[in-house]
Design a protein around this motif. Structure first.
Motif, PDB file in Angstrom:
ATOM      1  N   LEU A 173     -31.484 -13.449 -35.707  1.00 13.63           N
ATOM      2  CA  LEU A 173     -31.236 -12.523 -36.673  1.00 13.63           C
ATOM      3  C   LEU A 173     -31.494 -12.824 -38.214  1.00 13.63           C
ATOM      4  O   LEU A 173     -31.419 -14.040 -38.283  1.00 13.63           O
ATOM      5  CB  LEU A 173     -29.630 -12.343 -36.634  1.00 13.63           C
ATOM      6  N   THR A 174     -32.271 -12.151 -38.757  1.00 20.78           N
ATOM      7  CA  THR A 174     -32.768 -12.044 -39.987  1.00 20.78           C
ATOM      8  C   THR A 174     -31.930 -11.374 -40.913  1.00 20.78           C
ATOM      9  O   THR A 174     -32.201 -10.049 -40.951  1.00 20.78           O
ATOM     10  CB  THR A 174     -34.308 -12.123 -40.155  1.00 20.78           C
ATOM     11  N   ILE A 175     -31.251 -11.929 -42.039  1.00 20.28           N
ATOM     12  CA  ILE A 175     -30.589 -11.149 -42.925  1.00 20.28           C
ATOM     13  C   ILE A 175     -30.817 -11.627 -44.213  1.00 20.28           C
ATOM     14  O   ILE A 175     -30.544 -13.010 -44.566  1.00 20.28           O
ATOM     15  CB  ILE A 175     -28.937 -11.202 -42.561  1.00 20.28           C
ATOM     16  N   ASP A 176     -31.165 -10.739 -45.079  1.00 20.14           N
ATOM     17  CA  ASP A 176     -31.618 -11.157 -46.332  1.00 20.14           C
ATOM     18  C   ASP A 176     -32.477 -12.411 -46.608  1.00 20.14           C
ATOM     19  O   ASP A 176     -32.421 -13.228 -47.377  1.00 20.14           O
ATOM     20  CB  ASP A 176     -30.663 -11.191 -47.274  1.00 20.14           C
ATOM     21  N   GLY A 177     -33.474 -12.521 -45.636  1.00 23.50           N
ATOM     22  CA  GLY A 177     -34.525 -13.466 -45.343  1.00 23.50           C
ATOM     23  C   GLY A 177     -33.858 -14.740 -44.771  1.00 23.50           C
ATOM     24  O   GLY A 177     -34.610 -15.745 -44.476  1.00 23.50           O
ATOM     25  N   SER A 178     -32.651 -15.012 -44.381  1.00 21.20           N
ATOM     26  CA  SER A 178     -31.954 -15.902 -43.755  1.00 21.20           C
ATOM     27  C   SER A 178     -31.832 -15.884 -42.299  1.00 21.20           C
ATOM     28  O   SER A 178     -31.636 -14.902 -41.747  1.00 21.20           O
ATOM     29  CB  SER A 178     -30.468 -16.383 -44.186  1.00 21.20           C
ATOM     30  N   GLU A 179     -32.328 -16.826 -41.463  1.00 15.94           N
ATOM     31  CA  GLU A 179     -32.441 -16.695 -40.057  1.00 15.94           C
ATOM     32  C   GLU A 179     -31.511 -17.471 -39.519  1.00 15.94           C
ATOM     33  O   GLU A 179     -31.044 -18.440 -39.828  1.00 15.94           O
ATOM     34  CB  GLU A 179     -33.864 -17.115 -39.560  1.00 15.94           C
ATOM     35  N   THR A 180     -30.693 -16.793 -38.483  1.00 14.07           N
ATOM     36  CA  THR A 180     -29.683 -17.314 -37.713  1.00 14.07           C
ATOM     37  C   THR A 180     -29.930 -17.075 -36.162  1.00 14.07           C
ATOM     38  O   THR A 180     -30.198 -15.920 -35.695  1.00 14.07           O
ATOM     39  CB  THR A 180     -28.211 -16.737 -37.902  1.00 14.07           C
ATOM     40  N   TYR A 181     -29.891 -18.108 -35.070  1.00 11.82           N
ATOM     41  CA  TYR A 181     -29.983 -18.047 -33.926  1.00 11.82           C
ATOM     42  C   TYR A 181     -28.864 -18.109 -33.182  1.00 11.82           C
ATOM     43  O   TYR A 181     -27.891 -18.746 -33.342  1.00 11.82           O
ATOM     44  CB  TYR A 181     -30.758 -19.223 -33.225  1.00 11.82           C
ATOM     45  N   LEU A 182     -28.669 -17.132 -32.182  1.00 16.73           N
ATOM     46  CA  LEU A 182     -27.444 -17.030 -31.411  1.00 16.73           C
ATOM     47  C   LEU A 182     -27.826 -16.905 -29.854  1.00 16.73           C
ATOM     48  O   LEU A 182     -28.791 -16.287 -29.546  1.00 16.73           O
ATOM     49  CB  LEU A 182     -26.842 -15.571 -31.740  1.00 16.73           C
ATOM     50  N   ILE A 183     -27.008 -17.619 -29.084  1.00 19.98           N
ATOM     51  CA  ILE A 183     -27.043 -17.599 -27.584  1.00 19.98           C
ATOM     52  C   ILE A 183     -25.672 -17.168 -27.399  1.00 19.98           C
ATOM     53  O   ILE A 183     -24.647 -17.368 -27.553  1.00 19.98           O
ATOM     54  CB  ILE A 183     -27.038 -19.199 -27.164  1.00 19.98           C
ATOM     55  N   VAL A 184     -25.730 -16.505 -26.163  1.00 19.58           N
ATOM     56  CA  VAL A 184     -24.651 -15.679 -25.517  1.00 19.58           C
ATOM     57  C   VAL A 184     -24.492 -16.308 -23.975  1.00 19.58           C
ATOM     58  O   VAL A 184     -25.351 -16.580 -23.238  1.00 19.58           O
ATOM     59  CB  VAL A 184     -24.771 -14.175 -25.207  1.00 19.58           C
TER      60      VAL A 184
END
Length: 393
Positions: A173-184
């Motif tokens: 996910l990219t929000i305001d240029g910041s990336e976050t990886y999520l695993i379900v």
């Protein structure tokens, strides 16, 4: 034959664009949450599953499927990138997770944050507790990509019957240029039974005890030395005991072959008598409210039946339908219990960093070095299996 004037066609085109934009905006409003990260995640899952439902699954996964990704750009420059959509769709099928179930659990209501002791990432859980969503760093994502094909092959070979984490979807996910990886992943502790005691076990006895701060919590996460000091035993039926050891030996051997270590066996214990007493002491009004909460939206009839667990059910025991990692205690147990058992945090590669840590701790602990947590993958696997074997009754 008359043709429409160009000006009229442009006007209609703009109108249709505004209509599509309005539709997209309305769809976006359905997934508002307390923080943008969850809103974007819910939107991404909804969009991804919607797209997959319109495309038949491939008969055979190809090498390119393990490198593929799908990108979606949302309003306000938010972005969602889903990795290997066909691979994770197939993994969900292998683990008996229906697309509708996955969609409903992750998007009907906002996932709730929940701190997990010792975790390297933040955790969220779906409202029905079926799925865990964990943030990952780029190193863990790279490691998952490097073993994904072998992981998929192993899951298919075992027909989904494994204690390994059930990886069901991977997103950036990219929000305001910041990336976050999520695993379900599937939640090890399931959803119908509260866990009254839990342990994080590595088979190591060096610096493996819960801190005083951790023990002061309502539901502390105990460790190996606490397990031994409390003289804990797993009272399992013979068939379940044999199956547990076979699965654990096979899974840890696979992890060793992948040069992975530093994982844990997560153990949760549900006390049936305690749960009954807690239920009896609750005010009727509170019980009614909780029953009403369970009346969540239901998906259309699923072509996949309720998930069978990894272990055999006991006649007359607790209802463990759709509780994959659950095992009922044997008849010789002092009290009726439900155990939840699964492997977690498997993506640590035994590379130079871990080799250096092993060497340093070997010097520090001397003759007790074989009991440190950082050891070679084959030794790590063997030690954990031996620890659990000794705990069985």
């Amino acid at each position: 034959m008359k043709t429409e004037p160009r000006k009229c066609r442009r006007r209609k085109s703009r109108a249709s664009e505004r209509k599509r934009a309005k539709s997209s905006s309305l769809k976006w409003k359905l997934f508002r949450a307390k923080e943008p990260l969850l809103s974007v995640f819910m939107w991404g899952v909804n969009h991804s599953i919607d797209q997959l439902m319109h495309v038949p699954p491939p008969g055979l996964l190809m090498p390119d499927d393990f490198k593929a990704y799908a990108k979606d750009i949302m309003p306000s420059h938010y972005k969602v990138k889903e990795y290997c959509p066909n691979v994770f769709r197939n993994l969900r099928e292998q683990f008996g997770v229906d697309q509708y179930e996955y969609l409903r659990s992750l998007t009907s209501y906002e996932p709730e944050p929940e701190p997990v002791e010792g975790s390297k990432g933040d955790f969220f859980f779906s409202y029905d507790k079926k799925f865990a969503i964990k943030t990952m760093d780029s190193e863990a994502v790279a490691e998952l990509h490097s073993v994904l094909r072998k992981y998929h092959e192993y899951v298919v070979e075992k027909q989904g019957k494994t204690l390994l984490p059930q990886y069901l979807g991977l997103y950036r996910l990219t929000i305001d240029g910041s990336e976050t990886y999520l695993i379900v992943m599937r939640n090890v502790f399931g959803r119908k039974y509260n866990v009254h005691k839990k342990f994080d076990l590595k088979g190591s006895t060096v610096s493996r005890a819960a801190s005083d701060k951790e023990k002061a919590k309502d539901l502390p996460t105990y460790k190996d030395n606490d397990f031994l000091e409390q003289n804990c035993k797993l009272h399992l039926p013979a068939e379940a005991k044999q199956q547990l050891l076979e699965m654990l030996a096979s899974d840890t051997a696979w992890l060793s072959n992948m040069h992975l270590m530093d994982y844990s066996l997560l153990l949760g214990i549900h006390d049936c008598d305690r749960a009954a007493a807690e239920a009896a002491s609750k005010p009727l009004e509170q019980t009614s409210e909780e029953s009403a909460d369970e009346l969540a939206p239901t998906p259309p009839d699923s072509p996949i039946p309720s998930t069978a667990g990894a272990f055999p059910a006991i006649s007359g025991g607790p209802d463990l339908d759709d509780e994959f990692y659950a095992i009922s205690s044997s008849s010789n147990s002092e009290k009726p219990l439900v155990y939840f058992i699964g492997l977690v945090d498997i993506l640590t590669y035994y590379g130079m960093k871990k080799r250096t840590a092993t060497a340093a701790k070997t010097v520090k602990y001397g003759s007790d070095a074989e009991n440190i947590s950082t050891v070679k993958p084959d030794q790590y696997a063997r030690r954990l299996v031996e620890f659990i074997t000794r705990s069985l009754s």
